[in-house]
Write a protein that holds these residues in place. Structure first.
Motif, PDB file in Angstrom:
ATOM      1  N   GLN A  71      -3.743  -1.751  16.279  1.00  9.82           N
ATOM      2  CA  GLN A  71      -2.445  -2.393  16.480  1.00  9.82           C
ATOM      3  C   GLN A  71      -1.485  -2.041  15.346  1.00  9.82           C
ATOM      4  N   PRO A  72      -0.229  -1.809  15.675  1.00  8.36           N
ATOM      5  CA  PRO A  72       0.758  -1.452  14.641  1.00  8.36           C
ATOM      6  C   PRO A  72       0.854  -2.468  13.512  1.00  8.36           C
ATOM      7  N   ALA A  73       0.674  -3.738  13.829  1.00 10.21           N
ATOM      8  CA  ALA A  73       0.792  -4.781  12.799  1.00 10.21           C
ATOM      9  C   ALA A  73      -0.341  -4.726  11.778  1.00 10.21           C
ATOM     10  N   THR A  74      -1.356  -3.926  12.044  1.00 10.66           N
ATOM     11  CA  THR A  74      -2.469  -3.783  11.095  1.00 10.66           C
ATOM     12  C   THR A  74      -1.975  -3.271   9.746  1.00 10.66           C
ATOM     13  N   PHE A  75      -0.935  -2.443   9.785  1.00 11.06           N
ATOM     14  CA  PHE A  75      -0.423  -1.821   8.555  1.00 11.06           C
ATOM     15  C   PHE A  75       0.955  -2.381   8.198  1.00 11.06           C
ATOM     16  N   ARG A  76       1.114  -3.670   8.375  1.00  9.38           N
ATOM     17  CA  ARG A  76       2.404  -4.319   8.112  1.00  9.38           C
ATOM     18  C   ARG A  76       2.736  -4.412   6.620  1.00  9.38           C
ATOM     19  N   CYS A  77       1.755  -4.170   5.756  1.00  6.05           N
ATOM     20  CA  CYS A  77       1.997  -4.303   4.308  1.00  6.05           C
ATOM     21  C   CYS A  77       1.930  -2.946   3.596  1.00  6.05           C
ATOM     22  N   VAL A  78       2.370  -1.890   4.277  1.00  7.97           N
ATOM     23  CA  VAL A  78       2.424  -0.566   3.662  1.00  7.97           C
ATOM     24  C   VAL A  78       3.876  -0.190   3.408  1.00  7.97           C
ATOM     25  N   LEU A  79       4.085   0.761   2.507  1.00  4.12           N
ATOM     26  CA  LEU A  79       5.444   1.162   2.157  1.00  4.12           C
ATOM     27  C   LEU A  79       6.154   1.848   3.315  1.00  4.12           C
ATOM     28  N   SER A  80       5.436   2.751   4.005  1.00  2.00           N
ATOM     29  CA  SER A  80       6.038   3.487   5.110  1.00  2.00           C
ATOM     30  C   SER A  80       4.937   4.020   6.020  1.00  2.00           C
ATOM     31  N   ARG A  81       5.353   4.602   7.140  1.00  4.21           N
ATOM     32  CA  ARG A  81       4.380   5.177   8.064  1.00  4.21           C
ATOM     33  C   ARG A  81       3.576   6.292   7.416  1.00  4.21           C
ATOM     34  N   MET A  82       4.200   7.005   6.468  1.00  6.95           N
ATOM     35  CA  MET A  82       3.536   8.121   5.807  1.00  6.95           C
ATOM     36  C   MET A  82       2.408   7.659   4.887  1.00  6.95           C
ATOM     37  N   SER A  83       2.321   6.362   4.646  1.00 12.13           N
ATOM     38  CA  SER A  83       1.284   5.842   3.754  1.00 12.13           C
ATOM     39  C   SER A  83      -0.078   5.745   4.425  1.00 12.13           C
ATOM     40  N   VAL A  84      -0.098   5.850   5.758  1.00 12.69           N
ATOM     41  CA  VAL A  84      -1.346   5.706   6.514  1.00 12.69           C
ATOM     42  C   VAL A  84      -1.749   7.045   7.113  1.00 12.69           C
ATOM     43  N   GLN A  85      -3.011   7.406   6.905  1.00 17.08           N
ATOM     44  CA  GLN A  85      -3.548   8.640   7.470  1.00 17.08           C
ATOM     45  C   GLN A  85      -4.743   8.288   8.346  1.00 17.08           C
ATOM     46  N   LEU A  86      -4.568   8.471   9.669  1.00 14.67           N
ATOM     47  CA  LEU A  86      -5.660   8.189  10.601  1.00 14.67           C
ATOM     48  C   LEU A  86      -6.348   9.488  11.016  1.00 14.67           C
ATOM     49  N   GLY A  87      -5.649  10.284  11.808  1.00 14.77           N
ATOM     50  CA  GLY A  87      -6.214  11.572  12.206  1.00 14.77           C
ATOM     51  C   GLY A  87      -7.292  11.427  13.262  1.00 14.77           C
ATOM     52  N   ASN A  88      -7.772  12.553  13.742  1.00 15.26           N
ATOM     53  CA  ASN A  88      -8.808  12.600  14.767  1.00 15.26           C
ATOM     54  C   ASN A  88     -10.191  12.764  14.146  1.00 15.26           C
ATOM     55  N   TYR A 100       0.840  -1.202   0.000  1.00 15.80           N
ATOM     56  CA  TYR A 100       0.000   0.000   0.000  1.00 15.80           C
ATOM     57  C   TYR A 100       0.878   1.256   0.000  1.00 15.80           C
ATOM     58  N   SER A 101       0.503   2.182  -0.850  1.00 14.17           N
ATOM     59  CA  SER A 101       1.160   3.496  -0.837  1.00 14.17           C
ATOM     60  C   SER A 101       0.276   4.551  -0.194  1.00 14.17           C
ATOM     61  N   ALA A 102      -1.027   4.257  -0.030  1.00 17.80           N
ATOM     62  CA  ALA A 102      -1.938   5.216   0.616  1.00 17.80           C
ATOM     63  C   ALA A 102      -3.147   4.487   1.198  1.00 17.80           C
ATOM     64  N   ILE A 103      -3.346   4.657   2.519  1.00 12.88           N
ATOM     65  CA  ILE A 103      -4.556   4.206   3.207  1.00 12.88           C
ATOM     66  C   ILE A 103      -5.062   5.394   4.013  1.00 12.88           C
ATOM     67  N   SER A 104      -6.223   5.923   3.644  1.00 12.19           N
ATOM     68  CA  SER A 104      -6.748   7.094   4.358  1.00 12.19           C
ATOM     69  C   SER A 104      -7.949   6.683   5.210  1.00 12.19           C
ATOM     70  N   LEU A 105      -7.848   6.982   6.505  1.00  8.91           N
ATOM     71  CA  LEU A 105      -8.919   6.643   7.447  1.00  8.91           C
ATOM     72  C   LEU A 105      -9.303   7.831   8.323  1.00  8.91           C
ATOM     73  N   PHE A 106      -8.803   9.000   7.984  1.00  9.52           N
ATOM     74  CA  PHE A 106      -9.091  10.159   8.826  1.00  9.52           C
ATOM     75  C   PHE A 106     -10.574  10.540   8.727  1.00  9.52           C
ATOM     76  N   ASN A 107     -11.007  11.310   9.697  1.00 16.23           N
ATOM     77  CA  ASN A 107     -12.413  11.738   9.781  1.00 16.23           C
ATOM     78  C   ASN A 107     -13.365  10.546   9.893  1.00 16.23           C
ATOM     79  N   ASN A 108     -12.950   9.559  10.691  1.00 17.41           N
ATOM     80  CA  ASN A 108     -13.787   8.422  11.073  1.00 17.41           C
ATOM     81  C   ASN A 108     -13.749   8.318  12.600  1.00 17.41           C
TER      82      ASN A 108
END
Length: 370
Positions: free
Chosen positions: A350-367, A334-342
């Protein structure tokens, strides 16, 4: 002194004209630019050319050009002139005709008569309400037709079979009739967004025998995913509609799909197994919907790289919602997973949820903010 001046004048008069070595190079370059064998390979170029009648005069000494327009290299620009009709005296060898941003209300039968070499026609942002059924009779090489931002209430009849791209965005089209695209084997891009088109408006057989790769019907009145679009689709964009559910049968026809746009709809549920029918998909847009959970089956999509799920009602993210349990099953990270505004409690993820992404910057959670 007089004798010297006389000898100098005689020398100048008898001297041969000077030719720079660049003269021959420039001439050859111009002739090369004008050269064209009119075969099938050249039909796909943006600005095809044709061999000049006289190699020593590659440009017409007295070219004809409609009043107020600009003509150059078989491209005719007549945009932003306040025209109320298609101008006369368009050169017969025109390849690209730009008529956008005018006030043209109607395309008549003979407006493009004789333009047998026309490759691209731009009619965006006019006031078109009518196109004569025989208007494109002689434009048998037309590849690009842009009719966006007009007032057409129906699809033009007898469209050229040679079309590769048709854009009729922001009109008043309510129906796509059967056999509308019959015989258009080269049609690859169809843009029909911002038309009042609903599911019943797409008649069965409208796309029969057509290999379209890119279809966009956004900002329409669709309440479900159309099931009779071309099976060759690589991209399907249905954003900004009224789709509320994704059913198991919706994607069975589109097994080659690589990009799917369903953002800004009213999707509440995606039936289990639905996404398994598009195993080659690389990008999915589901943002701004009403999903309460992560769609099932994402972890089985080996090539999925981008998934947008922000601005939904998702409350929980499971350990295996995105990544397969066996790492070798995932062909592309994954190069982009956006979950913000949820309303997700991101500290519970859990950190292992995103074990198949390129980097930490690929995931957007937010508040989440109400």
């Amino acid at each position: 002194m007089k004798e010297c001046l006389l000898l100098l004048l005689l020398a100048v008069c008898s001297a041969k004209p000077f030719f720079s070595p660049l003269d021959t190079t420039l001439k050859n370059m111009m002739l090369k630019d004008m050269d064209d064998d009119d075969d099938d390979d050249n039909a796909n170029s943006v600005f095809p050319t044709r061999e000049p009648a006289d190699p020593f005069f590659p440009f017409d000494m007295f070219p004809t050009c409609p009043f107020g327009c600009q003509c150059y290299s078989r491209v005719v620009h007549c945009s932003d002139l306040g025209l109320t009709s298609v101008p006369r005296n368009i050169p017969f060898d025109t390849r690209m005709l730009d008529l956008q941003n005018n006030k043209i209300k109607e395309i008549k039968e003979n407006d493009f008569k004789g333009l047998t070499s026309l490759y691209g026609l731009i009619l965006n942002n006019n006031k078109l309400t009518k196109i004569h059924p025989k208007a494109f009779l002689t434009t048998k090489k037309l590849r690009r037709l842009y009719l966006s931002h007009n007032q057409l209430s129906e699809m033009p009849l007898n469209l050229p079979k040679s079309l590769a791209e048709l854009r009729i965005h922001d009109n008043k089209v309510k129906k796509i009739q059967k056999n509308t695209f019959k015989g258009m084997n080269a049609l690859h891009v169809l843009e029909m967004s911002a038309n009042p088109l609903d599911n019943k408006g797409i008649e069965p057989g409208a796309f029969e025998g057509v290999e379209v790769f890119h279809v966009r019907i956004a900002e329409a009145k669709l309440t479900s995913i159309p099931k009779d679009l071309p099976s060759t689709l690589l991209e399907l964009h249905l954003d900004d509609n009224k789709i509320s559910n994704v059913e198991l049968e919706d994607f069975k026809r589109y097994k080659e799909l690589q990009r799917l746009g369903l953002g800004n709809n009213k999707i509440v549920d995606i039936e289990n197994g639905s996404l398994a029918n598009i195993p080659r998909v690389r990008e999915i847009h589901l943002e701004n919907n009403k999903l309460k959970k992560i769609p099932s089956g994402l972890q089985e999509l080996k090539y999925l790289q981008i998934i947008f799920l922000h601005s939904n009602s998702i409350t929980k993210v499971g350990l295996n919602d995105f990544c397969p349990t066996m790492p070798k099953m995932k062909k592309s990270l994954y190069s982009a997973i956006s979950l913000f505004n949820n309303p997700v409690k991101y500290w519970d993820v859990q950190p292992a949820t995103f074990r198949c992404v390129l980097s930490r910057m690929s995931v957007q959670l937010g508040n989440f903010r109400k």
